[in-house]
Scaffold this motif. Structure first.
Motif, short mmCIF file in Angstrom:
data_model
loop_
_atom_site.label_atom_id
_atom_site.label_comp_id
_atom_site.label_asym_id
_atom_site.label_seq_id
_atom_site.Cartn_x
_atom_site.Cartn_y
_atom_site.Cartn_z
N ALA A 36 28.21 16.48 -15.87
CA ALA A 36 29.80 16.14 -15.10
C ALA A 36 29.31 15.23 -13.85
CB ALA A 36 30.67 17.23 -14.99
N ILE A 37 28.11 14.51 -13.79
CA ILE A 37 27.89 13.80 -12.75
C ILE A 37 28.13 12.11 -13.22
CG2 ILE A 37 26.09 12.95 -11.15
CD1 ILE A 37 24.63 15.57 -11.52
N GLU A 38 29.41 11.42 -12.41
CA GLU A 38 29.51 10.40 -12.68
C GLU A 38 28.91 9.50 -11.83
OE1 GLU A 38 33.45 7.41 -13.10
OE2 GLU A 38 33.89 9.47 -12.33
N VAL A 39 28.24 8.57 -12.43
CA VAL A 39 27.38 7.30 -11.77
C VAL A 39 28.37 5.98 -11.65
CG1 VAL A 39 25.31 6.11 -11.49
CG2 VAL A 39 25.39 8.51 -12.33
N VAL A 40 28.56 5.32 -10.64
CA VAL A 40 29.16 4.05 -10.65
C VAL A 40 28.09 3.20 -9.89
CG1 VAL A 40 31.52 5.03 -10.67
CG2 VAL A 40 30.29 4.62 -8.54
N LEU A 86 22.47 19.32 -9.36
CA LEU A 86 23.56 18.80 -8.46
C LEU A 86 24.60 19.31 -8.92
CD1 LEU A 86 22.75 14.96 -7.73
CD2 LEU A 86 22.58 16.89 -6.16
N PRO A 87 25.57 19.60 -8.38
CA PRO A 87 27.09 19.96 -8.95
C PRO A 87 27.70 18.88 -9.52
CG PRO A 87 27.28 19.78 -6.72
CD PRO A 87 25.74 19.68 -7.03
N PRO A 88 28.80 19.05 -10.21
CA PRO A 88 29.61 18.04 -10.72
C PRO A 88 29.98 16.87 -9.51
CG PRO A 88 30.45 20.02 -11.79
CD PRO A 88 29.28 20.17 -10.92
N SER A 89 29.83 15.77 -9.59
CA SER A 89 29.83 14.91 -8.58
C SER A 89 30.06 13.27 -8.95
CB SER A 89 28.99 14.83 -7.52
OG SER A 89 27.45 14.93 -8.27
N LEU A 148 42.44 9.47 -19.18
CA LEU A 148 42.20 10.91 -18.90
C LEU A 148 41.22 11.46 -20.16
CD1 LEU A 148 45.77 11.96 -17.90
CD2 LEU A 148 43.70 12.11 -16.58
N LEU A 149 41.25 11.13 -21.30
CA LEU A 149 40.45 11.35 -22.41
C LEU A 149 39.16 10.67 -22.38
CD1 LEU A 149 43.51 11.72 -24.91
CD2 LEU A 149 42.20 13.76 -24.16
N VAL A 150 39.13 9.66 -21.82
CA VAL A 150 37.85 8.89 -21.73
C VAL A 150 36.99 9.64 -20.53
CG1 VAL A 150 36.44 6.99 -20.73
CG2 VAL A 150 38.27 6.58 -22.36
N GLN A 151 37.39 10.23 -19.55
CA GLN A 151 37.00 11.01 -18.69
C GLN A 151 36.67 12.38 -18.99
OE1 GLN A 151 38.54 10.64 -14.62
NE2 GLN A 151 39.14 8.35 -14.69
N VAL A 152 36.77 12.73 -20.17
CA VAL A 152 36.53 14.37 -20.33
C VAL A 152 35.06 14.27 -20.33
CG1 VAL A 152 36.42 15.75 -22.28
CG2 VAL A 152 38.72 14.67 -21.65
N ALA A 153 34.39 15.29 -19.66
CA ALA A 153 33.01 15.33 -19.81
C ALA A 153 32.94 17.15 -19.94
CB ALA A 153 32.34 14.90 -18.39
N LYS A 154 31.60 17.54 -19.64
CA LYS A 154 31.38 19.01 -19.98
C LYS A 154 32.22 19.55 -19.05
CE LYS A 154 27.55 22.09 -18.81
NZ LYS A 154 26.19 22.41 -18.46
N ASP A 155 32.60 19.10 -17.49
CA ASP A 155 33.66 19.82 -16.71
C ASP A 155 34.59 18.96 -16.32
OD1 ASP A 155 34.33 21.83 -15.04
OD2 ASP A 155 32.76 21.17 -13.55
N ALA A 156 35.80 18.91 -17.08
CA ALA A 156 36.66 18.14 -16.74
C ALA A 156 37.47 18.42 -15.57
CB ALA A 156 37.73 18.09 -17.91
N GLN A 157 38.02 17.38 -14.88
CA GLN A 157 38.73 17.59 -13.83
C GLN A 157 40.23 17.67 -13.90
OE1 GLN A 157 36.66 14.25 -11.87
NE2 GLN A 157 37.08 15.43 -10.04
N VAL A 476 41.06 19.29 -7.30
CA VAL A 476 40.04 19.17 -8.03
C VAL A 476 38.96 17.76 -7.81
CG1 VAL A 476 41.18 20.21 -9.86
CG2 VAL A 476 41.06 17.77 -10.00
N LYS A 477 39.15 17.39 -6.73
CA LYS A 477 38.15 16.12 -6.48
C LYS A 477 36.84 16.85 -6.15
CE LYS A 477 38.49 11.54 -4.87
NZ LYS A 477 39.36 10.39 -4.22
N ARG A 478 35.65 15.95 -6.66
CA ARG A 478 34.42 16.43 -6.49
C ARG A 478 33.63 15.84 -5.38
NH1 ARG A 478 33.57 15.51 -12.80
NH2 ARG A 478 34.43 17.44 -13.64
N TYR A 479 32.41 16.27 -5.30
CA TYR A 479 31.51 15.68 -4.27
C TYR A 479 31.57 14.46 -4.49
CZ TYR A 479 27.40 14.18 -1.52
OH TYR A 479 26.57 13.65 -1.02
N THR A 480 31.72 13.28 -3.53
CA THR A 480 31.54 11.83 -3.99
C THR A 480 30.60 11.36 -3.12
OG1 THR A 480 33.77 11.64 -4.75
CG2 THR A 480 32.72 9.91 -4.11
#
Length: 482
Positions: A36-40, A86-89, A148-157, A476-480
């Protein structure tokens, strides 16, 4: 012979670059789906992108920061990120790569650099997912469902649980809704799986069951029957606008917060990145995400107000036709809207100046506005003609906007465009709500009058803002790391 050697050398380099990009894509996917770590990459989404997309984005990034951003460098940093616990971020690999190779960097070891930069991640608190209900399944609602459904990962927000519609609920209705979701004539096909379960009134989207609920009144719904509790209800039907009407959602069993996808009356109008910190969701239960236009212009207006000061201005909004314009000449309250849409450019009234001042109160009474609707299906342009208090220059304005696009609270909202050939269809797929056209800016000789051209996608740019605001409301915003 020299030409052949040069060709072979270049071919070998391109092969190595594509191989590195393939590994880069795999790590990006593993981080997202497993951790659940999103990389941009400078705010550009890179999940599910192909090799050519990633190479192109690296080239854009290098031109943007005026320093080469190599796939080999970003891959090295990404490998290090993957090795850390790292935690979800949400991490910007472009910014990390740029900072590692920038002047004054004191780190010789990549791991030491990444650990130092991301040391704040382990201080972040984990928050479980928030249930989301879409009240209405209009165009914005369908695009929200896709994202919303594309963003579903191991730990959804945000977890899409249900959609409320007014039509009679049966197999035919579900099939029609599925067809509208699966293919959009502007944004293309939904690249996921979609199945219908008419016996249980479900659409199974990417393996996720989404309940469809028929209701004429929001207060009649009991969401808890579907295992939904303390839900964020996103009202995209826009049948209700004022606080009293929107409060009906909160009488539903299982509803916790309400977010309207249109300008609201007597409720906080929020543009994420500009004024979302002004309200605490512990005490505020109903929000408006304002309009796509306001989400496009207020980030730049804030930058200009904070940096140069705005004395007064006029906003000319050139936007695509809307669903309530007529396809044939017909009587209409707004005279222009009664004329045939397809071949016409239509001048209509807009509240953009007044609504912008709701977000930025310091601009109250300083802005006038008109809107011109043009026969295009998606993508709009706002022309901001401003008189500023402090003298500036073309380079000065571009430097200011680029700084805000690189760091600070508006990095998700502002995209700095280097293109000399922007057209409205170029905005499709952009997650930023504001695309600043750096090659179109005009500054008067005295440095006090400026004209800024702001492109925006009135659909996908807006729905990303709605999702950002939803995460803030739901806490539910994660570390960014941007």
């Amino acid at each position: 012979m020299e030409h052949m050697k040069s060709y072979q050398k270049e071919s070998a380099f391109q092969a190595d670059r594509r191989k590195a990009t393939t590994e880069f894509i795999k790590i990006v996917s593993d981080l997202w789906y497993d951790k659940a770590i999103e990389v941009v990459l400078f705010k550009n989404q890179i999940i599910d992108k192909n090799v050519s997309d990633i190479i192109h984005l690296h080239e854009y990034a290098g031109e943007f920061v005026q320093k080469p951003i190599s796939i080999f460098d970003s891959l090295e940093i990404l490998r290090t990120v993957n090795d850390l616990r790292l935690p979800p971020s949400r991490l910007d690999i472009g910014k990390l790569t740029y900072e590692y190779h920038s002047d004054g960097n004191n780190f010789n070891d990549v791991k030491a650099f990444v650990v130092d930069k991301l040391k704040g991640a382990n201080k972040s608190t984990h928050v479980g997912p928030k249930d989301v209900v879409l009240y209405g399944f209009e165009r914005i609602g369908r695009l929200l469902a896709r994202e919303l459904l594309v963003q579903v990962a191991k730990d959804a927000q945000l977890r899409l649980r249900a959609v409320v519609i007014r039509e009679r609920l049966n197999a035919e209705t579900l099939e029609k809704k599925a067809n509208l979701l699966s293919m959009d004539r502007v944004h293309g096909r939904f690249m996921g799986t979609l199945d219908i379960d008419p016996e249980n009134n479900l659409l199974i989207i990417n393996g996720t069951p989404v309940h469809f609920i028929q209701a004429d009144k929001p207060e009649d719904i009991d969401y808890t029957q579907y295992g939904i509790s303390d839900a964020l209800v996103i009202d995209n039907a826009v049948a209700f606008r004022c606080q009293h009407e929107l409060d009906r959602h909160l009488k539903s069993k299982g509803a916790g917060k309400v977010l309207l996808t249109a300008p609201g009356r007597e409720v906080p109008n929020i543009v994420h990145g500009v004024n979302h910190q002004d309200y605490d969701s512990d005490y505020t239960h109903i929000y408006s995400a304002s309009s796509c236009t306001i989400n496009a212009i207020t980030p730049i207006l804030k930058v200009m107000e904070d940096s140069l000061g705005i004395k007064k201005g006029h906003l000319e909004i050139i936007r695509t036709y809307t669903h309530d314009q007529d396809m044939m000449d017909d009587p209409y309250e707004n005279y222009g809207f009664g004329k045939i849409t397809a071949p016409d450019i239509t001048l209509v009234k807009t509240c953009a100046g007044r609504n912008a001042a709701k977000i930025l109160p310091s601009l109250k009474g300083k802005l006038t506005a008109n809107a011109i609707h043009v026969p295009a299906p998606s993508g709009s342009l706002a022309v901001l003609n401003l008189e500023v208090k402090n003298r500036t220059s073309l380079d000065g304005i571009n430097t200011i906007v680029k700084k805000y696009a690189l760091e600070g609270d508006l990095v998700e909202q502002i995209k700095y465009s280097l293109s000399k050939e922007m057209v409205c269809s170029d905005t499709v797929g952009t997650s930023a709500s504001t695309i600043y056209d750096s090659n179109a800016t005009i500054v008067s000789k005295n440095g006090k009058n400026i004209v800024l051209y702001i492109w925006y996608n009135n659909e996908c740019g807006y729905i990303h803002q709605v999702i950002r605001l939803s995460k803030h409301i739901a806490k539910v915003k994660r570390y960014t790391y941007y």
